[in-house]
Design an enzyme around this catalytic site. Structure first.
Site, PDB file in Angstrom:
ATOM      1  CG  ASP A  57      -0.754 -52.768 -29.266  1.00  0.00           C
ATOM      2  OD1 ASP A  57      -0.074 -53.809 -29.320  1.00  0.00           O
ATOM      3  OD2 ASP A  57      -0.411 -51.700 -29.799  1.00  0.00           O
ATOM      4  CG  ASP A  72       4.893 -56.160 -31.646  1.00  0.00           C
ATOM      5  OD1 ASP A  72       4.419 -55.714 -30.579  1.00  0.00           O
ATOM      6  OD2 ASP A  72       4.695 -55.626 -32.743  1.00  0.00           O
ATOM      7  CB  CYS A 131     -18.115 -32.936 -42.899  1.00  0.00           C
ATOM      8  SG  CYS A 131     -18.578 -34.429 -42.039  1.00  0.00           S
ATOM      9  CB  CYS A 147     -20.599 -36.054 -39.576  1.00  0.00           C
ATOM     10  SG  CYS A 147     -19.792 -34.855 -38.517  1.00  0.00           S
ATOM     11  CB  CYS A 149     -19.979 -30.940 -39.917  1.00  0.00           C
ATOM     12  SG  CYS A 149     -18.340 -31.522 -39.437  1.00  0.00           S
TER      13      CYS A 149
HETATM   14 ZN   LIG Z   1     -18.256 -33.738 -39.829  1.00  0.00          ZN
END
Ligand SMILES: [Zn+2]
Length: 527
Positions: A114, A149, A301, A303, A306
Site C-alpha cells: 500500500d 491515493d 473457539c 483453533c 484456544c
Molecule cells: Zn481461537
C-alpha cells in the site's frame, strides 16, 4: 414428456440464458474465475511469486515491527499474500541502496504494498510525492503495488470528496506513464466515500485505465461504526462500474463478520491490520463479532491457540505473549471463515452462508436487505444452475436472485400453452389430479418462495430443487398469492376452466382471494 404447446412455453422461458457472469470465465490474463455464486467468485491471481486463490485475506505486516513473520503466517494460517506499507518501508529503510521488499520481509511469496493513503487519512499528509512512491515501489518490486491515493473518509463534504476523486484519478493516469517494472502489478484505488455518484465516476474512469486490480477505499470507519448498509452502497456503486475481469480489494475490511457479505458482492481481496490492533486491545474476534478478553469465561473457539490454553492462563500471560496469542487466534478465526466462504461458493451455498452470518447483528441484517435491493443487477451474475438445492432460510430467501429470475422470466418471456383448463395445486402430493383430463389441463404448482411454477418448468433449476418449510411463513404466503394473482391476471383469460385444489390448513382463504380475477370460472376443490 409433454406436448408441443407446453414445450414451446418452456423454450420461451429459457430463452436468452446468457448472463453477464459467463464473461467472467474468460477474465483478464492475471485473474481467472474458477467458480461463482451470487456476485462472489473463487479466482486465481497469477503473480511473479506464485498464484493466489481468491477470495483471500492479506495480513498487514508492519515492516518496522514484525510480530508474526509472513512465512510463519503461510505455514500456520495458509495465507498466500501479505500486505505492507511502502511509505513506512521507505521511511524506515531508506531507498539508497534499495533493498527488495521480499528481502526486507524475509518472504518469497506474493507481497502487496500500500502506498501511504492510510497515513494521509490518519495524519493528514505524507512526506513523499506520488511520483516518488511509484518509482520506489517499482524498485522494491512487490507483486502488487498501489498508487498514492487521497482517501475520501466518512466525514468529507461533497466538495472535498469530489476533490479526492479528481486528484486520485489524476495520479492514477500519471502513474501509468511512470511505471517501469513489468513484474509489478498495479492497483488503482476507488474513492468517493459516501457519495455514491462520485464512487461510480471514480470506478468508471479508473476502470478505463491500465490497472490490474482495484481497491475500494474508506470502509474502515464505516465498519467500526457498524454502518454496514452504507458499505453495501459504496461497494455496489464501485462494482457496477468496474471491469468485471479485475480483482477488487476492499481496503481494511478484514473482520470475519462482514467477510461473506463482501465476498457475495464480488470483493476478492481483504486486508487485515485488525488481527494485531485488536489483539493489542485484548479484543477477541469471532466470526459473529468481537468479544473482550476480560469478559470471557471460556474461549469459544476450536483453533490451536484456544485448544491449548484456558482463558485464565491467557489472561495471565505476559503482555507480548498475550498479544501474539490473541493475534494468532484472530487470524485463525478469519482464515477459518474464509475457507467456509470458499467452500460455500463451490457448493452453490453462498447465499445460505451469508444469511446465517448476517443474523449475528441487526446492522448486518439491514446490510443484507440493502444488498438484495440490487436484485436485478445481482441476478445477472448469479449462476443459473448450482450444485446444491435452494434452501429457504428466512424471509430474505424470497428476494434471492434465483427467485427474482423466475419471476422476471415468467413476466417477460413466458407464454401460457393453449390448454382449456388450468389446475392450481399445492406443491406437494398429486392424487388430486386423478379427477382432471391431463391432456387438456395445464398444471400450475404453488412453490414458495418462487411463487407459481407451470408444470413444464418443473425441471428448471431450482424450481424443483428447493427445500422450504411445509408450514409457510408470511413471506412465503405473500410470494405465492402475489404470483398467483399476477399469473391469473396475465393468462386467466386463455383458460375456460380454472380449478383450485385448496389446502385450507396451509393457505386458509388466501388462495381463493388471489383467484378473484377468474372467479366466474373458478371451481374450488377442498383438500
Ligand atoms: Zn481461537
Amino acid at each position: 414428456m409433454f406436448g408441443p404447446g407446453r414445450l414451446f412455453s418452456l423454450l420461451n422461458y429459457l430463452n436468452k440464458t446468457f448472463s453477464y457472469g459467463t464473461l467472467l470465465r474468460y477474465g483478464g490474463h492475471i485473474f481467472k474465475i474458477m467458480k461463482r455464486d451470487g456476485m462472489g467468485r473463487i479466482g486465481k491471481i497469477t503473480t511473479a511469486h506464485g498464484d493466489i486463490t481468491t477470495p483471500t485475506l492479506m495480513p498487514v505486516i508492519d515492516p518496522t515491527d514484525i510480530i508474526l513473520k509472513p512465512k510463519d503466517m503461510r505455514r500456520e494460517f495458509g495465507s498466500e499474500l501479505v500486505i505492507t506499507n511502502a511509505y513506512l518501508t521507505m521511511l524506515h529503510f531508506g531507498n539508497d541502496p534499495v533493498t527488495k521488499i521480499h528481502k526486507i520481509l524475509d518472504y518469497d511469496g506474493p507481497i502487496m504494498t500500500d502506498s501511504g493513503g492510510y497515513q494521509i487519512l490518519r495524519y493528514g499528509s505524507v512526506n513523499v510525492t506520488p511520483e516518488d512512491i511509484i518509482r520506489y515501489q517499482d524498485s522494491i518490486a512487490p507483486d502488487i503495488a498501489t498508487i498514492l491515493d487521497i482517501p475520501t473518509g466518512v466525514g468529507a463534504t461533497r466538495e472535498y470528496a469530489a476533490e479526492t476523486v479528481r486528484v486520485t484519478l489524476e495520479r492514477a493516469k500519471q502513474a501509468v506513464k511512470i511505471r517501469s517494472n513489468p513484474e509489478v502489478m498495479w492497483c488503482g484505488p476507488i474513492q468517493g466515500g459516501l457519495f455514491t455518484d462520485l464512487v461510480e465516476e471514480s470506478a468508471r474512469e479508473t476502470g478505463k485505465l491500465d490497472y490490474h486490480l482495484h481497491a475500494i477505499g474508506s470502509p474502515v470507519e464505516l465498519l467500526n461504526g457498524y454502518r454496514y448498509a452504507e458499505i453495501v452502497d459504496l461497494i455496489m456503486a464501485a462494482k457496477k462500474n468496474l471491469p468485471l475481469d479485475r480483482p477488487v480489494h476492499l481496503f481494511g475490511a478484514g473482520h470475519p463478520t462482514m467477510l461473506s457479505l463482501s465476498v457475495a458482492m464480488g470483493c476478492d481481496l481483504f486486508d487485515s491490520a485488525a488481527y494485531i490492533l485488536f489483539a493489542r486491545d485484548n479484543r477477541y474476534m469471532t466470526s459473529e463479532g468481537t468479544l473482550h478478553l476480560e469478559d470471557l469465561s471460556y474461549l469459544p473457539c476450536e483453533c490451536p491457540v484456544c485448544t491449548n490454553t484456558t482463558v485464565e492462563k491467557l489472561k495471565r500471560e505476559p503482555e507480548v505473549e498475550k498479544v501474539k496469542l490473541l493475534a494468532r487466534h484472530n487470524l485463525h478465526v478469519t482464515f477459518g471463515e474464509l475457507r467456509r466462504i470458499r467452500q460455500a461458493i463451490v457448493e452453490g451455498r453462498l447465499w445460505e452462508h451469508v444469511q446465517l452470518k448476517c443474523r449475528a447483528h441487526p446492522s448486518l441484517l439491514e446490510a443484507l436487505s440493502r444488498f438484495l435491493s440490487y436484485g436485478k443487477f445481482i441476478e445477472r451474475f448469479d449462476p443459473v444452475t448450482k450444485k446444491s438445492a435452494f434452501y429457504y432460510s428466512g424471509e430474505e430467501s424470497a428476494r434471492r436472485p434465483e427467485v427474482l429470475r423466475h419471476q422476471l422470466r415468467l413476466k417477460e418471456r413466458y407464454k401460457a400453452p393453449p390448454l382449456s383448463t388450468l389446475a392450481i395445486i399445492p406443491e406437494f402430493g398429486g392424487k388430486q389430479l386423478k379427477s382432471v383430463d391431463l391432456e387438456r389441463t395445464h398444471i400450475l404448482k404453488l412453490v414458495p418462495p418462487f411463487g407459481v411454477v407451470p408444470e413444464e418448468l418443473d425441471e428448471v433449476y431450482p424450481l424443483a430443487q428447493n427445500q422450504t418449510p411445509k408450514e409457510p411463513d408470511a413471506e412465503q404466503v405473500r410470494s405465492v398469492t402475489e404470483a398467483l394473482e399476477n399469473y391469473l391476471r396475465s393468462y386467466g383469460n386463455s383458460y375456460e376452466r380454472v380449478i383450485l385444489f385448496n389446502d385450507h390448513r396451509r393457505w386458509g382463504k388466501q388462495l381463493e382471494k388471489a383467484c378473484e380475477s377468474v372467479k366466474e370460472k373458478l371451481e374450488i376443490v377442498q383438500l
